[in-house]
Scaffold this motif. Structure first.
Motif, short mmCIF file in Angstrom:
data_model
loop_
_atom_site.label_atom_id
_atom_site.label_comp_id
_atom_site.label_asym_id
_atom_site.label_seq_id
_atom_site.Cartn_x
_atom_site.Cartn_y
_atom_site.Cartn_z
N GLU A 29 -1.98 -2.16 -5.62
CA GLU A 29 -2.67 -2.77 -6.75
C GLU A 29 -2.74 -1.46 -7.81
O GLU A 29 -3.13 -2.04 -9.17
CB GLU A 29 -3.98 -3.08 -6.50
N GLY A 59 0.74 -1.30 0.08
CA GLY A 59 -0.02 0.02 0.13
C GLY A 59 0.84 1.07 -0.01
O GLY A 59 1.67 1.33 0.95
N VAL A 94 0.66 -5.81 -7.49
CA VAL A 94 -0.06 -6.99 -6.86
C VAL A 94 -1.59 -6.37 -6.07
O VAL A 94 -1.50 -5.61 -5.38
CB VAL A 94 1.06 -7.71 -5.86
N ASP A 95 -2.35 -7.48 -6.14
CA ASP A 95 -3.70 -7.33 -5.30
C ASP A 95 -3.29 -8.11 -3.78
O ASP A 95 -3.23 -9.49 -3.87
CB ASP A 95 -4.84 -7.92 -5.73
N ALA A 96 -3.13 -7.42 -2.80
CA ALA A 96 -2.49 -7.90 -1.82
C ALA A 96 -3.44 -8.92 -0.95
O ALA A 96 -3.04 -9.27 -0.04
CB ALA A 96 -1.79 -7.04 -0.79
N ASN A 129 0.91 4.24 -8.85
CA ASN A 129 1.61 4.24 -7.25
C ASN A 129 2.98 3.48 -7.22
O ASN A 129 3.61 3.81 -6.76
CB ASN A 129 0.59 3.79 -6.29
N GLY A 143 -4.91 2.02 4.54
CA GLY A 143 -5.83 2.85 5.59
C GLY A 143 -7.50 2.78 5.24
O GLY A 143 -8.04 2.06 5.87
N THR A 189 -5.79 -8.17 3.68
CA THR A 189 -4.56 -8.36 3.37
C THR A 189 -3.52 -8.83 4.43
O THR A 189 -2.83 -9.65 4.59
CB THR A 189 -3.98 -6.94 3.12
N LYS A 223 -1.24 -0.45 9.78
CA LYS A 223 -1.77 0.65 9.93
C LYS A 223 -3.40 0.68 10.29
O LYS A 223 -4.01 -0.01 9.33
CB LYS A 223 -1.43 1.64 8.87
P1 ATP Z 1 -2.60 7.63 3.25
O1 ATP Z 1 -1.28 6.63 3.47
O2 ATP Z 1 -2.20 8.44 2.07
O3 ATP Z 1 -2.51 8.63 4.61
P2 ATP Z 1 -4.25 5.71 3.48
O4 ATP Z 1 -3.88 5.06 4.29
O5 ATP Z 1 -5.83 5.99 3.44
O6 ATP Z 1 -3.73 7.15 3.11
P3 ATP Z 1 -5.06 4.79 1.13
O7 ATP Z 1 -5.34 5.52 0.03
O8 ATP Z 1 -6.39 3.94 1.60
O9 ATP Z 1 -4.13 5.03 2.08
O10 ATP Z 1 -4.35 3.26 0.39
C1 ATP Z 1 -3.22 2.98 0.52
C2 ATP Z 1 -2.72 2.27 -0.66
O11 ATP Z 1 -3.03 0.90 -0.67
C3 ATP Z 1 -3.21 3.06 -2.09
O12 ATP Z 1 -2.26 3.24 -3.05
C4 ATP Z 1 -3.86 1.74 -2.60
O13 ATP Z 1 -3.91 1.68 -4.00
C5 ATP Z 1 -3.46 0.45 -2.01
N1 ATP Z 1 -4.28 -0.52 -1.76
C6 ATP Z 1 -5.67 -0.65 -1.47
N2 ATP Z 1 -6.06 -1.80 -1.35
C7 ATP Z 1 -4.80 -2.68 -2.09
C8 ATP Z 1 -4.99 -4.14 -2.41
N3 ATP Z 1 -6.00 -4.78 -2.08
N4 ATP Z 1 -3.51 -4.57 -2.76
C9 ATP Z 1 -2.69 -3.71 -2.89
N5 ATP Z 1 -2.94 -2.40 -2.69
C10 ATP Z 1 -3.83 -1.95 -2.37
#
Ligand code: ATP
Length: 220
Positions: free
Chosen positions: A34, A10, A52-54, A38, A76, A85, A100
């Motif tokens: 994913e 993530g 990867v889809d984690a 990013n 998050g 995950t 987190k």
């Molecule tokens: P921040 O860290 O920016 O404060 P956040 O913790 O809310 O925000 P998110 O935007 O919710 O972060 O997600 C973090 C990352 O996780 C995103 O880049 C998203 O693409 C990635 N992500 C979400 N679901 C998956 C998944 N199933 N597999 C891999 N990555 C994922």
């Protein structure tokens, strides 16, 4: 320090900060997300990246998740993806998983499904900032866990005499780790060392015991 292997899952703001900092500190970092953009964004700032889809346990096993010293789940807002995950990472053999959480309920669920450590960055930082504002001389960069602190206590008339007579360990439950007299610092002071008004004690203890001592010292 031994070079460690980290997997960061993530790549939002938090995950990106964790991954790039670990890499700058000389460790091997694989960063996955994913979303392609990013992954692209961070590719020159870590060892390897992968899209990867984690939540897919087999995909995590395929990247050798069991070989990493630490796996950081930095998803998050998408609570479901965060929890799935974490379950997938543990099932695929991850040794130590740090997650987190955005709130306390999520923290509890993550602990139940096997997270080894859960952080709540906004909450934890808020607590630290508040403590720092109230006690600017607490050394909160040394992480002793949320219940402990190392603080400077300025000796008042109530805290004068030998360390033996002051008996701070039995009275307050704190340990004196240094005694500062002007520019002189005595590390691990002895029982016979004397504390005078305006000296500074560096003590370690639970937040509660440290607070008790600070209140006692300040209540002249
Ligand atoms: P921040 O860290 O920016 O404060 P956040 O913790 O809310 O925000 P998110 O935007 O919710 O972060 O997600 C973090 C990352 O996780 C995103 O880049 C998203 O693409 C990635 N992500 C979400 N679901 C998956 C998944 N199933 N597999 C891999 N990555 C994922």
């Amino acid at each position: 320090m031994k070079r460690q292997q980290y997997l960061v899952i993530g790549l939002g703001r938090f995950g990106t900060a964790v991954a790039t900092t670990l890499y700058q500190l000389g460790h091997e970092v694989v960063a996955i997300d994913e979303q392609e953009e990013n992954v692209q964004r961070i590719m020159n700032q870590v060892t390897h990246v992968a899209m990867v889809d984690a939540t897919d346990e087999r995909a995590l096993a395929a990247i050798g998740i069991q070989d990493f010293d630490v796996v950081v789940v930095a998803i998050g807002a998408d609570v479901k993806a965060n929890i799935l995950t974490t379950v997938a990472a543990k099932s695929a053999g991850a040794r130590y998983v740090v997650c987190k959480a955005i709130d306390d309920m999520t923290r509890r669920v993550l602990e139940k499904v096997g997270a080894d450590m859960v952080v709540r960055p906004e909450h934890d930082m808020g607590v630290r900032l508040a403590r720092k504002l109230v006690r600017p001389h607490s050394f909160d960069d040394i992480d002793l866990g949320n219940d402990y602190a190392i603080v400077e206590v300025h000796a008042t008339q109530r805290i004068e005499g030998s360390l033996r007579d002051l008996n701070l360990t039995n009275r307050f439950g704190v340990q004196v780790i240094a005694l500062k007299k002007g520019s002189q610092v005595r590390i691990t002071p002895k029982a016979d060392d004397r504390v005078a008004e305006h000296d500074t004690l560096v003590v370690v203890g639970t937040i509660e015991s440290v607070e008790k001592l600070l209140n006692y010292a300040e209540n002249t």
